[in-house]
Design a protein around this motif. Structure first.
Motif, PDB file in Angstrom:
ATOM      1  N   TYR A  53       7.091  15.231 -29.171  1.00 58.46           N
ATOM      2  CA  TYR A  53       8.042  14.644 -30.110  1.00 58.46           C
ATOM      3  C   TYR A  53       9.423  15.258 -29.950  1.00 58.46           C
ATOM      4  N   GLY A  54       9.446  16.582 -29.806  1.00 56.47           N
ATOM      5  CA  GLY A  54      10.730  17.256 -29.702  1.00 56.47           C
ATOM      6  C   GLY A  54      11.503  16.839 -28.464  1.00 56.47           C
ATOM      7  N   THR A  55      10.804  16.587 -27.385  1.00 50.15           N
ATOM      8  CA  THR A  55      11.488  16.227 -26.144  1.00 50.15           C
ATOM      9  C   THR A  55      11.830  14.757 -26.093  1.00 50.15           C
ATOM     10  N   ALA A  56      10.798  13.921 -26.238  1.00 52.32           N
ATOM     11  CA  ALA A  56      11.009  12.507 -25.962  1.00 52.32           C
ATOM     12  C   ALA A  56      11.071  11.655 -27.208  1.00 52.32           C
ATOM     13  N   GLY A  57      10.869  12.252 -28.357  1.00 56.76           N
ATOM     14  CA  GLY A  57      10.888  11.464 -29.579  1.00 56.76           C
ATOM     15  C   GLY A  57       9.719  10.502 -29.683  1.00 56.76           C
ATOM     16  N   VAL A  58       8.669  10.773 -28.934  1.00 55.51           N
ATOM     17  CA  VAL A  58       7.504   9.886 -28.948  1.00 55.51           C
ATOM     18  C   VAL A  58       6.524  10.359 -30.013  1.00 55.51           C
ATOM     19  N   ILE A  59       6.092   9.433 -30.850  1.00 65.19           N
ATOM     20  CA  ILE A  59       5.065   9.771 -31.819  1.00 65.19           C
ATOM     21  C   ILE A  59       3.739   9.311 -31.245  1.00 65.19           C
ATOM     22  N   ASN A  60       2.936  10.265 -30.844  1.00 64.70           N
ATOM     23  CA  ASN A  60       1.728   9.954 -30.109  1.00 64.70           C
ATOM     24  C   ASN A  60       0.539   9.898 -31.062  1.00 64.70           C
ATOM     25  N   MET A  61       0.142   8.676 -31.451  1.00 70.36           N
ATOM     26  CA  MET A  61      -0.974   8.539 -32.378  1.00 70.36           C
ATOM     27  C   MET A  61      -2.300   8.888 -31.713  1.00 70.36           C
ATOM     28  N   ALA A  62      -2.301   9.029 -30.416  1.00 69.31           N
ATOM     29  CA  ALA A  62      -3.547   9.382 -29.734  1.00 69.31           C
ATOM     30  C   ALA A  62      -3.715  10.892 -29.613  1.00 69.31           C
ATOM     31  N   HIS A  63      -2.848  11.637 -30.256  1.00 69.38           N
ATOM     32  CA  HIS A  63      -2.889  13.100 -30.131  1.00 69.38           C
ATOM     33  C   HIS A  63      -4.234  13.657 -30.579  1.00 69.38           C
ATOM     34  N   GLY A  64      -4.753  13.136 -31.691  1.00 69.36           N
ATOM     35  CA  GLY A  64      -6.057  13.601 -32.170  1.00 69.36           C
ATOM     36  C   GLY A  64      -7.133  13.382 -31.126  1.00 69.36           C
ATOM     37  N   GLU A  65      -6.995  12.287 -30.373  1.00 71.65           N
ATOM     38  CA  GLU A  65      -8.011  11.987 -29.365  1.00 71.65           C
ATOM     39  C   GLU A  65      -7.878  12.903 -28.163  1.00 71.65           C
ATOM     40  N   PHE A  66      -6.670  13.357 -27.871  1.00 72.56           N
ATOM     41  CA  PHE A  66      -6.534  14.360 -26.799  1.00 72.56           C
ATOM     42  C   PHE A  66      -7.255  15.639 -27.210  1.00 72.56           C
ATOM     43  N   ILE A  67      -7.123  15.979 -28.498  1.00 72.49           N
ATOM     44  CA  ILE A  67      -7.854  17.154 -28.995  1.00 72.49           C
ATOM     45  C   ILE A  67      -9.353  16.942 -28.782  1.00 72.49           C
ATOM     46  N   MET A  68      -9.800  15.759 -29.159  1.00 73.82           N
ATOM     47  CA  MET A  68     -11.225  15.443 -29.028  1.00 73.82           C
ATOM     48  C   MET A  68     -11.665  15.516 -27.568  1.00 73.82           C
ATOM     49  N   LEU A  69     -10.840  15.027 -26.661  1.00 74.43           N
ATOM     50  CA  LEU A  69     -11.205  15.063 -25.242  1.00 74.43           C
ATOM     51  C   LEU A  69     -11.315  16.498 -24.752  1.00 74.43           C
ATOM     52  N   LEU A 129      -9.913   5.547 -26.524  1.00 78.67           N
ATOM     53  CA  LEU A 129     -10.468   6.866 -26.196  1.00 78.67           C
ATOM     54  C   LEU A 129     -11.682   7.173 -27.074  1.00 78.67           C
ATOM     55  N   ILE A 130     -11.589   6.847 -28.363  1.00 81.52           N
ATOM     56  CA  ILE A 130     -12.728   7.132 -29.252  1.00 81.52           C
ATOM     57  C   ILE A 130     -13.942   6.329 -28.806  1.00 81.52           C
ATOM     58  N   GLN A 131     -13.738   5.035 -28.610  1.00 84.07           N
ATOM     59  CA  GLN A 131     -14.880   4.189 -28.289  1.00 84.07           C
ATOM     60  C   GLN A 131     -15.426   4.528 -26.914  1.00 84.07           C
ATOM     61  N   ILE A 236     -17.460  20.978 -35.079  1.00 85.41           N
ATOM     62  CA  ILE A 236     -18.426  20.226 -34.275  1.00 85.41           C
ATOM     63  C   ILE A 236     -17.668  19.368 -33.291  1.00 85.41           C
ATOM     64  N   VAL A 237     -18.394  18.790 -32.382  1.00 84.72           N
ATOM     65  CA  VAL A 237     -17.802  17.900 -31.398  1.00 84.72           C
ATOM     66  C   VAL A 237     -18.299  16.488 -31.685  1.00 84.72           C
ATOM     67  N   LEU A 238     -17.398  15.630 -32.108  1.00 84.07           N
ATOM     68  CA  LEU A 238     -17.731  14.251 -32.475  1.00 84.07           C
ATOM     69  C   LEU A 238     -16.648  13.348 -31.933  1.00 84.07           C
ATOM     70  N   PRO A 239     -16.956  12.068 -31.643  1.00 85.36           N
ATOM     71  CA  PRO A 239     -15.871  11.197 -31.169  1.00 85.36           C
ATOM     72  C   PRO A 239     -14.746  11.047 -32.189  1.00 85.36           C
ATOM     73  N   THR A 240     -15.061  11.197 -33.468  1.00 81.12           N
ATOM     74  CA  THR A 240     -14.035  10.969 -34.479  1.00 81.12           C
ATOM     75  C   THR A 240     -13.381  12.258 -34.962  1.00 81.12           C
ATOM     76  N   MET A 241     -13.627  13.383 -34.253  1.00 79.17           N
ATOM     77  CA  MET A 241     -13.120  14.650 -34.791  1.00 79.17           C
ATOM     78  C   MET A 241     -11.592  14.726 -34.788  1.00 79.17           C
ATOM     79  N   GLY A 242     -10.961  13.962 -33.915  1.00 85.18           N
ATOM     80  CA  GLY A 242      -9.516  14.064 -33.812  1.00 85.18           C
ATOM     81  C   GLY A 242      -8.767  13.527 -35.011  1.00 85.18           C
ATOM     82  N   ILE A 243      -9.367  12.566 -35.671  1.00 84.34           N
ATOM     83  CA  ILE A 243      -8.674  11.896 -36.769  1.00 84.34           C
ATOM     84  C   ILE A 243      -8.309  12.883 -37.865  1.00 84.34           C
ATOM     85  N   GLU A 244      -9.196  13.876 -38.048  1.00 85.59           N
ATOM     86  CA  GLU A 244      -8.938  14.864 -39.083  1.00 85.59           C
ATOM     87  C   GLU A 244      -7.636  15.615 -38.829  1.00 85.59           C
ATOM     88  N   TYR A 245      -7.304  15.787 -37.563  1.00 87.53           N
ATOM     89  CA  TYR A 245      -6.145  16.627 -37.240  1.00 87.53           C
ATOM     90  C   TYR A 245      -4.853  15.841 -37.110  1.00 87.53           C
TER      91      TYR A 245
END
Lengths: 313, 368, 434
Positions: A53-69, A129-131, A236-245
């Protein structure tokens, strides 16, 4: 455990009825230390997003999924390749960084001019990514093994904190230091800062701004992967764990303003607040109050605590 | 034809009327109870998509928390319906289990049906007015505002779950009977209810279209492109943004009321982040700049999920995600934008006058 | 302008049509209803989430239903007719639950639905089930406090679950307890019941904490537990949070030997996911454990895990309850057919036939159970399992007798739930009490 600490009697009246509580100074001190741990978790979760965000001003809604990955990478490496935990962490960085690189090159780079559309497109990426993870690994929670010495508790006087939480705090500091070093002491860092301040001008100085953006996005994704490696072991490790973060990482980044220091201060404030408020009332109400406070704060200071250099939003 | 047919106002209204005409004919063709109820629910989703198109397509305000108005409207309506099933003086059973022995203040207005319905429309609209007012006067806009709506939505979800004694928490409110208006019972499966919801959809869409075509709409679209310029022209941008946001909230509140009547169940799931973003997805796929195409987007995606989703099961979400990415990346105007581009092909550009060939000698002649 | 007048005319015509009250009046419902036809298969709905965040507990229910229906069909079906399950994915979305329940009842015309896991999904579809006089078999533990004439529950109620667990833990570990739960109705109701058992056992409640559903940050709660130093913890934390709780519990330095967690929800699926070292030493109360040592259970476990439905590798209390509900359906159907004739069986007649249906120990893997004839919940035997180092459970206590289900046990003022409705102490009867 501890011989009679001085008990300070505090009477607290909570919203939905009176609530009297005795809170000892030890409990309060422990709560502050726990707040540090929660703050470090928020910070590590938000670090990758801060950079992007600081560099490119991009709001990455998939960030939680990167955590999950990142968490799934550790699981896969441990279970199928037998890699020890500490080596899985840099592996998560590389794997998720590569995925981030691919996402940037195929999608994000076309959307820099349209911030709202980036938000939406990355939401689509997160659904995929989740699915996809569900299809490959299944929906059940997975187990990540950590070395047994990290599974214990460290006590000093009356204060205690889990060893793994201390590890996360140390990792947060290490990551913050590394990122700071990259941004302010390396060649690449100069390029990133130049491109952040003024993309066209930097390009006219011969900096390949497209590549800088790609690598920055990959760096942010990789850091999210490291966060996942840590959180998967903590919880825990779950496909939906990223959403929490995701929502909380965003709020940390936006409250902080997009700068590294801003995110650090914001996560410290939010983490301590959550811990102390949970001690005094309950965790649910603490979460609600955080949302409200952040909305109020941003109403008065929409650019956040410390504005990221240059870019006018 | 020199004007892109897509922009021809007369044809647009004709298209709206024909489309709604078809929708209105459905109960005359089929009396399948399930189908009527299902299509009426789609109409609710259509209303939500229209509301997003109004504030996003026209006003450039991305609202990822439309569930707030929707959920508040639905809860108020469900509370009204619940009180209708209670004999005078009794309180809903779930409150007894939470230690309450008299009706809390929050529920008192819902004992009367008319007041309840008015609350269902006023409460969400008032919230949007205040929230929008606060945000827009501080010039919070764009992605910041979107994240703020997300945070507020999450806060609502949390608080509705926590206030179990008043809202029955996660379990939600299931009024055991249908809504009664006077002597009439509004059966969620009847053609009458279908027409009622359809009428609401029609009124909201047509009203939104009139707003778009009015002077107010013109200014709103101007500030979507460049708020600074509009500000310099002397307009109070915050007022216009707040108004369009509030109007979209009103439509969402109406949708919420219809939803409660149709499904007889409301829960904090109405405040789910995923659902609110789905509304944005429907509007994006259909075409954010067009009210009726956003509505079609909602019909198509939800219809596909109901009928085709079972075939694909696990891959349905992948398909949805991919479609969404493709639309955002290549078709930012959605299907509507695509239609507009196609119709553009049939538009002949204005014939340019022959360029004047200016030579010095000719110029003297022309100047005479 | 032309179009505005056209609009106006159209709108006023519609207003006129709306004013006619006849179209509001619902079609007569009495004549409607799912019916059976001799020679045609018996259709039932199987409505659980196969995808989405609730897939982990719910998918197994669908798989067990399919297994049970295959078993019943292979043994000749019901009165010679095969059962045809209509399998629907509720996608962990209450909107889909509601829509699909309606589709099953109105379009597929199923005679009953087996479905739901969370109370929220049950409450979402009950209005439709009640409205259309259909029947829901609900196979999960829940909080009670309902008296609905269209539901048969095969899972334990809050008053059955912790009745033995609390006194057992007090006896073996001490009187001081700390309650931890997820922040919603079922844990709160369970805790209310548990408090009563605790008082009877002479115990002391040190604290009661609820964390947001799905949240996994247990630091503050564990801090409070450390301050209070209870003898054991009573947990009603559900789902992924439960796994996080056990992990953070051990990581914070607590030990299951000195301060075990006694839970109502931690089953074989959860212990497998959290890692055996984190689950070992804790206790769970449930009517069923995979390790139950009786011939019916052994046949069930072997048969299920070797079938194509057993892909998740464990059997777990929720699955056993679902399996039992299929056999309750079978027994009740046979009774209803015998009483009324095949073509005259309706969902409500089926419901009435469920009263008192007994599943013998030959059929039910958890031992003999039967359906209460007043409130249509299940009489069962709660058992206490001690988690071993491999994630399986060793049964350390079984209740001596079946425990009666009582949905209003802690609300005696509300009345007693009987087959025709909730009978208040003053004699008034209310139906459809949700």
């Amino acid at each position: 455990m501890v011989a009679g600490p001085a008990r300070h009697h505090i009477t607290v009246c909570v919203n939905f009825g009176g609530h009297e509580m005795d809170i000892s100074s030890i409990a309060f001190a422990n709560s502050l230390i726990l707040g540090l741990s929660i703050a470090s978790i928020f910070f590590v979760a938000a670090l990758g997003l801060t950079i992007i965000y600081g560099t490119a001003g991009v709001i990455n809604m998939a960030h939680g999924e990167f955590i999950m990955l990142g968490a799934y990478t550790v699981y896969a490496m441990q279970t199928f390749l037998g890699v020890p935990y500490f080596l899985c962490i840099p592996a998560a960085f590389i794997v998720v960084g590569a995925i981030g690189f691919a996402v940037e090159k195929s999608l994000i780079r076309y959307l820099y001019e349209r911030p709202l559309d980036t938000l939406l497109a990355t939401w689509g990426v997160s659904l995929i990514l989740i699915q996809g993870t569900r299809l490959i690994f299944g929906s059940e929670p997975k187990f990540v093994q950590i070395p047994s010495f990290l599974s214990s508790n460290v006590e000093v006087g009356g204060l205690s904190l889990g060893a793994f939480r201390i590890f996360i705090i140390l990792m947060a500091l290490a990551l913050a230091a590394s990122v700071w070093f990259i941004f302010y002491r390396s060649d690449f860092g100069i390029k990133i800062r130049a491109v952040t301040q003024n993309r066209e001008m930097a390009a006219s100085f011969g900096i390949n701004s497209g590549q800088v953006y790609s690598f920055t996005f990959a760096l942010g994704a990789g850091l999210a992967g490291v966060a996942g490696a840590l959180f998967g072991a903590l919880n825990i490790v779950l496909p939906t764990m990223g959403i929490e973060y995701v929502v909380e990482a965003f709020l940390t980044v936006i409250t902080g303003g997009g700068a590294l220091m801003g995110s650090a201060i914001a996560s410290l404030a939010i983490g301590e607040w959550q811990s102390i408020f949970a001690l005094v009332t309950n965790s649910t109400f603490a979460q609600f109050m955080i949302f409200v406070l952040i909305v109020v704060f941003l109403r008065f200071r929409p650019e956040g605590l410390i504005s990221a250099s240059g870019k006018r939003r | 034809m020199t004007q892109n047919l897509y922009h021809n106002k007369t044809l647009q209204w004709l298209f709206y009327i024909i489309a709604f005409g078809f929708l209105g004919l459905v109960p005359l063709i089929s009396d399948d109870e399930f189908l009527l109820n299902q299509l009426a629910t789609y109409a609710v989703y259509g209303m939500l998509a229209v509301s997003i198109s109004l504030c996003w397509g026209s006003g450039g305000i991305l609202n990822m928390g439309q569930g707030i108005a929707f959920g508040l409207g639905a809860y108020c309506m469900a509370m009204t319906m619940q009180m209708q099933t209670q004999a005078d003086g009794t309180i809903p059973p779930f409150m007894l289990n939470n230690g309450l022995d008299s009706l809390p203040l929050l529920w008192v207005p819902f004992q009367d049906t008319t007041t309840g319905i008015i609350m269902a429309l006023v409460v969400p609209t008032a919230f949007y007015l205040i929230f929008g007012g606060i945000m827009f006067t501080a010039r919070v806009s764009g992605p910041f505002f979107a994240i703020m709506t997300l945070a507020t939505l999450s806060a609502f979800a949390t608080i509705f779950v926590d206030l179990q004694a008043y809202t029955n928490g996660v379990n939600g409110i299931s009024p055991p009977g249908s809504l009664n208006l006077g002597d009439m019972e509004i059966d969620p499966y009847s053609s009458g209810t279908y027409w009622f919801v359809f009428a609401m959809l029609l009124v909201c869409t047509f009203a939104a279209k009139l707003i778009n075509q009015s002077r107010f709409g013109l200014i709103v679209r101007a500030l979507k492109d460049d708020p600074e310029r509009v500000r310099f022209l002397g307009y109070n941008v915050a007022v216009y943004e707040t108004l369009v946001y509030t109007l979209s909230g009103l439509i969402a509140a109406i949708a919420g009321c219809c939803f409660a009547v149709l499904t007889q169940y409301v829960s904090p799931a109405q405040f789910n982040v995923g659902f609110s973003i789905s509304i944005v997805i429907w509007a994006a796929i259909g075409g954010r700049n067009s009210l009726i195409w956003a509505m079609f987007g909602a019909f198509t995606v939800q219809g596909a999920q109901s009928y085709v989703g079972d075939q694909f099961l696990n891959t349905w979400i992948l398909i949805l995600g991919f479609s969404f990415i493709l639309v955002v990346r290549f078709l930012p105007g959605g299907v509507a934008g695509f239609v507009e581009t196609i119709l553009d092909r049939f538009t002949k550009p204005e014939v340019e006058p022959d360029p004047v060939d200016l030579k010095i000698s000719d110029a003297k002649e022309v100047a005479k | 302008m032309k179009f505005s007048r056209r609009n106006f005319l159209k709108n006023s015509a519609m207003v006129g049509a709306l004013a006619a009250p006849s179209i509001w009046i619902p079609q007569s419902r009495g004549a409607w209803g799912a019916t059976l036809t001799e020679g045609e298969p018996i259709k039932v709905g199987v409505l659980f989430s196969l995808t989405g965040s609730l897939a982990v507990p719910e998918e197994d229910s669908t798989l067990v239903m399919q297994y049970a229906i295959d078993e019943i069909n292979a043994a000749g079906g019901i009165a010679g007719s095969q059962i045809e399950p209509v399998i629907i994915d509720a996608k962990s979305d209450f909107g889909v639950y509601t829509e699909k329940a309606r589709e099953l009842i109105l379009r597929d015309k199923v005679i009953s639905i087996f479905g739901c896991y969370t109370s929220a999904s049950r409450k979402a579809i009950l209005p439709t089930v009640m409205d259309r006089d259909n029947l829901l078999f609900y196979p999960t533990c829940y909080e009670g406090a309902e008296c609905v004439q269209n539901i048969v529950c095969t899972g334990p109620l809050a008053n059955q679950h912790s009745k033995d667990l609390i006194p057992f833990m007090v006896e073996n570990y001490g009187k001081r307890v700390f309650f931890v739960g997820s922040n919603y109705v079922w844990p709160k109701e369970s805790n209310k019941n548990a408090k009563i058992w605790l008082e009877n056992a002479g115990g002391e409640l040190l604290g009661e904490e609820y964390i947001p559903l799905g949240d996994s940050e247990f630091g503050p709660v564990l801090g409070k537990i450390r301050e209070a130093q209870p003898d054991f913890i009573f947990s009603t934390v559900v789902g992924a949070s439960d796994i996080a709780f056990h992990r953070q519990f051990k990581q914070a330095g607590f030990s299951a030997e000195t301060m075990p967690i006694a839970s109502l929800t931690t089953g074989e699926i959860e212990t497998k996911a959290m890692g055996a070292e984190y689950g070992a030493g804790h206790y769970t109360s449930a009517p069923y454990f995979q390790a139950l040592d009786n011939p019916t259970n052994q046949k069930f476990v072997e048969g299920f895990l070797s079938s194509p439905y057993g892909k998740n590798g464990v059997t777990h209390y929720n699955m056993a309850e679902t399996y039992n509900s299929a056999y309750v359906f079978k027994a009740a159907m046979e009774k209803a057919i015998a009483d009324h004739g095949f073509n005259e069986v309706t969902s409500m007649r089926l419901r009435d036939a469920c009263a008192g249906i007994k599943l013998s120990a030959d059929i039910s893997p958890e031992g003999e159970t039967w359906i209460d004839e007043d409130n249509f919940n299940t009489w069962l035997v709660p058992k206490i399992g001690h988690c071993q180092s491999d994630g399986s459970f060793k049964i350390v206590k079984e209740a001596a007798e079946h425990v009666a289900p009582d949905p209003f046990s802690i609300y005696p003022d509300a009345g007693t739930c009987r087959a025709n409705g909730l009978v208040a102490p003053d004699g008034t009867v209310r139906t459809d009490v949700i």
